[in-house]
Design an enzyme around this catalytic site. Structure first.
Site: not given
Lengths: 493, 477
Positions: A81, A156, A180
């Site tokens: 990420k 997210s 997330s």
């Protein structure tokens, strides 16, 4: 030529076959480079990847392998990420603020992955600074769900989840501040683990809500989830909130599958099955609970009345911490700077931050700034902290009677792109099932448990006591072994 | 109207650890700009603070030395404001739960100043302003500081400066700070207000920053007392300001034209767990606590029989006290400790101060000075010659004995040569002899002076006195 086929190999199998000399690290890399080239831009999962950088890593890992090292992730492509620092490789947090920012160091988890033989295959798209539930709050465009590209992958960590669901890598890392990892795992039909707070070092994770943030793995199998968690977990002295514990595997690991759950007690959290839950999600969860009952587990209803405070408490604590954590992005030392001739210092700050941050980030900074302002601290931040203790205590009491808790990961399946982007409150409410886990610092795992009528995946959340990852992964393994509808479908995108 | 000043002092004292408070960067002073920085103290995204345990031990040492209450659980907070020298946009400090509360600084036997609190915090960097641009140097960012806050109960500029000297002496004794005002490792802000004599309510205060010497502390506070007094005399009101002291003009002036009220939005720092001090740790630090200045002065008076004033002066600096003690131990009892003290205070210290010697390794080390004092004690040289030798030692670091040998300064104690010179002097000055014999006994000194002059001061004064007395008496017969 290798016999690699999409969705055919897990990370564990890649590493085994590489060690066996069955396939080479280069063959694995080539296969995934081709898939990335073919699909990454369609799904908008990647913010950065570089074939020659990957080729260099292949050489490094091959020479380590030749020297006889046992590498638990030999040749395994891992996506990271983009809020996790990678040395000399762009790390943008999906923000204009950090466009072209290259950190001077690797995050702890990246060091661990590289040491374990993994190939850092790229940086994944997400909500800006991890703030969002759909991966639409990215300065670089929304991520698409491989099960239906008109739908969001969740957020997210949507880029990581979508990429693993699409087999652009067997595993990936995300970060979870309020859901997330788990919610995008649920939306994309894969496993996502939010570890106990303090089990994975946050060194190199660009902070959103420091007391809530935790890095965790995405995978398509329970075994891979455990494998990746093992590699990234364990004490790191650079993170003062890191627990003094060894990596997961050397503690207990998952062990071999055991589908006899006699003696296990599973709690159903009443408050998570109330209004607002999709009927298909309710049915899928109900079937999963029945299956656990069939495997011998005892099912108990559990009530956690303070959960009603979790959304308010979370959005005060997370935004308060964010308002401080994001103060460093001022255009002075790194990142972008907006400056015109004759500009005052205040102008530089205002223009840089107004231009560099997206709407959602600015909204949360303002909310957090307000909550910490003189005269409001006691009414907001202090109260939220008190509510957090209440929630945490209720979980502690619940775990005196059950081994793990079950809830939906999200009340609904994935939203349509754009469906909730203009309604932040509705978006915040959709995080109801995941937020409390972060407030209490608990481990939780999202397990794929079916599909809705639109063919979108449904996720089940298993919540454990602190350091209860073993119980969760064993519980998930038992389910994975027996719920034979899982793993049979492949997304078409 | 009679006003009385009320002064409270805040001191930022840099702890003498080798690394910064939350990262492993070195703390050397004077390094080229931005050459003592790392991702952590630059506040790069993704970095996290890790507390320097030695800095905590030093801070605890100070708390124990001032008899304060140690909080076994304290909290690091974020103090938020935007400024380019503050890399994270917040300073990590202690706010509502500091590690130390209360305590007092002993200034002298009759004066103690109570403390409100002491807390740990990190320093900020420095902004440097060029003609067309400003620059940031982050070498200082993350340096370990303790902030020592006194109660507002000091009532004169002189008392304020005395308090600061005592505090500086204490931190140096404890070995936790070099207390260097010029290098900024000991910085002082003064809060000054006036109130009507006999009342208890504090007046509106002004904070004076940028006080980089004890003298300037006194000047600034006196200026401020005068300024506020003038305003109040004329029926005016004091406006709360942050003031800067300008040492050139001797005046204070507001830092900003318009006072901005800061909301620092303090919050507990989630990156740092509460600072917990175990009983074992506190006990260990307590056992290692060095002798404090007051106790050391008392011991000096007792052991060395030196005057209070000498003991206080010698123990005002740990290194000076150590120097005195080591010289004293090296003179093998040949001169009294009082003489050693006089030499250290009267001869050594002024030179050392003037030439800014490091007292841990001064140009005239303890063995050198002891060598000189031993010659004095053995009557090889007189104290007058000893001063000459000391001057000579300063030039090239030669030992006292070598200087005495080289310059032939050995005192003459041989009676026959002294007698011969005295006879010669008496014969050469018949007029003075006549005066002496006619009862003008003061002229005795003239003869001593002549003998010493001709012998270049090398004749033993006591012998000269007794032989001269004898010889003059003979002439009288």
């Amino acid at each position: 030529m290798s016999d690699l086929r999409p969705f055919s190999l897990s990370a564990a199998e890649i590493s085994q076959r590489v060690h066996a000399g069955d396939i080479s690290i280069r063959e694995v890399a080539d296969f995934y480079v081709q898939r990335t080239e073919a699909y990454a831009s369609k799904l908008n999962t990647h913010l950065y990847w570089n074939a020659s950088n990957i080729a260099d890593q292949v050489k490094d890992q091959e020479s380590k392998l030749k020297s006889g090292l046992k590498l638990p992730l030999a040749g395994v492509p891992v996506l990271i990420k983009d809020n996790i620092c990678t040395r000399s490789v762009p790390t943008t947090c999906a923000s204009k603020m950090l466009e072209n920012f290259r950190p001077p160091f690797d995050a702890h988890v990246v060091e661990r992955l590289v040491a374990a033989g993994a190939l850092i295959f790229g940086k994944t798209n997400c909500d800006e600074f991890a703030m969002g539930s759909t991966s639409e709050n990215s300065a670089y465009g929304p991520v698409r769900n491989p099960w239906n590209v008109d739908y969001v992958p969740g957020g997210s960590s949507g880029g990581s989840a979508a990429a693993v669901a699409a087999d652009l890598a067997p595993v990936a890392l995300g970060s979870d501040t309020g859901g997330s990892i788990r919610q995008p795992a649920a939306f994309c039909g894969i496993y996502g683990l939010k570890p106990t707070y303090g089990t994975v070092s946050r060194y190199g994770l660009i902070a959103y809500g420091s007391s809530l943030d935790q890095i965790g793995p995405f995978a398509r199998t329970v075994a891979d989830t455990a494998l990746l968690f093992d590699v990234i977990s364990g004490h790191d002295q650079r993170d003062s909130t890191s627990r003094a514990i060894p990596p997961f595997q050397t503690r207990n690991g998952v062990g071999s599958p055991d589908t006899n759950l006699k003696g296990k007690r599973i709690g159903i959290v009443k408050e998570f099955f109330s209004a607002g839950l999709d009927e298909s999600t309710r049915q899928a969860l109900s079937k999963a609970v029945d299956l656990y009952k069939d495997l011998g587990a005892e099912i108990k209803e559990v009530s956690l009345p303070s959960l009603k405070y979790s959304i308010s408490a979370y959005y005060l604590i997370a935004t308060a911490e964010a308002s401080a954590n994001l103060a460093r992005f001022d255009g002075i030392r790194y990142g972008q700077r907006q400056e015109e001739a004759g500009a005052t210092l205040r102008d530089v700050y205002q223009k840089t931050r107004s231009h560099g941050f997206g709407t959602e980030v600015k909204q949360r900074i303002m909310l957090g700034t307000f909550a910490l302002s003189a005269g409001y601290y006691d009414a907001y931040y202090a109260k939220a902290t008190a509510a957090r203790h209440l929630i945490s205590n209720e979980f502690t009491r619940a775990f005196a009677n059950v081994d793990w808790l079950i809830s939906p990961t999200s009340p609904t399946t994935a939203f349509r792109l754009g469906e909730k982007i203009d309604d932040p409150l509705a978006m915040y409410l959709s995080d109801i099932c995941t937020l409390a886990v972060n407030l209490a610092g608990l481990p939780a795992l999202s397990v794929p448990c079916g599909w809705d009528e639109k063919g979108l995946p449904i996720g089940m959340q298993l919540i454990g006591p602190p350091l209860g990852e073993e119980a969760l992964l064993k519980g998930a393994l038992a389910y994975e072994q027996t719920a034979n509808h899982i793993g049979s479908r492949i997304p078409k995108f | 109207m009679q006003f009385e000043p009320i002064i409270g002092l805040e001191v930022h004292c840099q702890l003498a650890t080798r690394s910064k408070l939350f990262c492993s960067c070195a703390t050397t002073f004077g390094v080229a700009a931005n050459h003592q920085v790392c991702p952590v103290c630059l506040g790069m995204p993704g970095t996290l603070p890790v507390i320097n345990t030695l800095a905590v031990d030093y801070a605890v040492r100070l708390a124990l030395a001032v008899g304060a209450k140690l909080n076994t659980r304290s909290i690091f907070s974020r103090k938020q404001y935007f400024y380019p020298d503050l890399p994270k946009g917040y300073q990590i400090t202690q706010y509502d739960q500091p590690y130390c509360e209360g305590g007092e600084i002993t200034v002298d036997q009759n004066t103690r100043v109570r403390l409100t609190r002491i807390h740990l915090e990190e320093d900020a960097g420095k902004n440097l302003h060029g003609s067309d641009a400003s620059y940031c140097d982050y070498n200082r960012a993350g340096m370990p500081l303790v902030e020592i806050v006194s109660q507002p109960e000091i009532t004169s500029a002189v008392a304020a400066a005395d308090y600061l000297r005592s505090l500086r002496s204490l931190v140096r004794h404890l070995g936790i700070s070099d207390g260097n005002l010029e290098e900024g490792s000991f910085r002082c802000d003064a809060n000054v207000s006036l109130r009507l004599k006999g009342t208890t309510k504090l007046g509106t205060r002004c904070e004076i920053k940028n006080l980089n010497s004890f003298r300037n502390v006194e000047r600034a506070i006196n200026y401020e007392i005068q300024r506020q007094g003038d305003i109040l005399e004329q029926g005016g009101q004091i406006v709360q300001h942050t003031l800067l002291f300008d040492a050139d003009s001797g005046r204070t002036a507001p830092m900003r034209a318009k006072e901005e009220s800061h909301d620092y939005r303090y919050m507990p720092d989630p990156d740092l767990p509460p600072l917990c001090l175990s009983a074992d740790r506190i006990e260990k630090i307590s056992k290692e606590l060095p002798e404090l200045p007051q106790a050391m002065a008392a011991r000096f008076i007792e052991t060395y029989s030196i005057p209070d004033s000498s003991a206080t002066l010698l123990t005002s600096d740990r290194d000076l006290a150590a120097y005195f003690e080591s010289v004293n131990s090296m003179v093998d009892g040949k001169v009294a400790a009082k003489i050693v003290a006089n030499w250290v205070i009267g001869e050594f210290l002024p030179v050392a101060t003037e030439l800014k010697w490091d007292l841990t390794k001064p140009n005239i080390d303890a063995a050198h000075l002891a060598g000189l004092l031993k010659l004095l004690g053995d009557d090889v040289i007189s104290s007058k010659i000893a001063k000459t030798v000391f001057e000579e030692m300063l030039k090239n670091g030669e030992s006292a004995k070598d200087i005495v040998d080289r310059l032939g300064l050995t005192q003459v104690t041989d009676q026959s040569s002294i007698t011969a010179l005295i006879d010669q002097v008496i014969d050469a000055n018949p007029e003075q002899l006549r005066q002496f014999l006619s009862g003008k006994e003061k002229i005795f000194g003239f003869f001593v002076g002549q003998v010493m002059k001709l012998s270049h001061g090398k004749m033993n004064p006591a012998l000269v006195n007794s032989i001269l007395t004898e010889k003059l008496a003979q002439r009288r017969e």
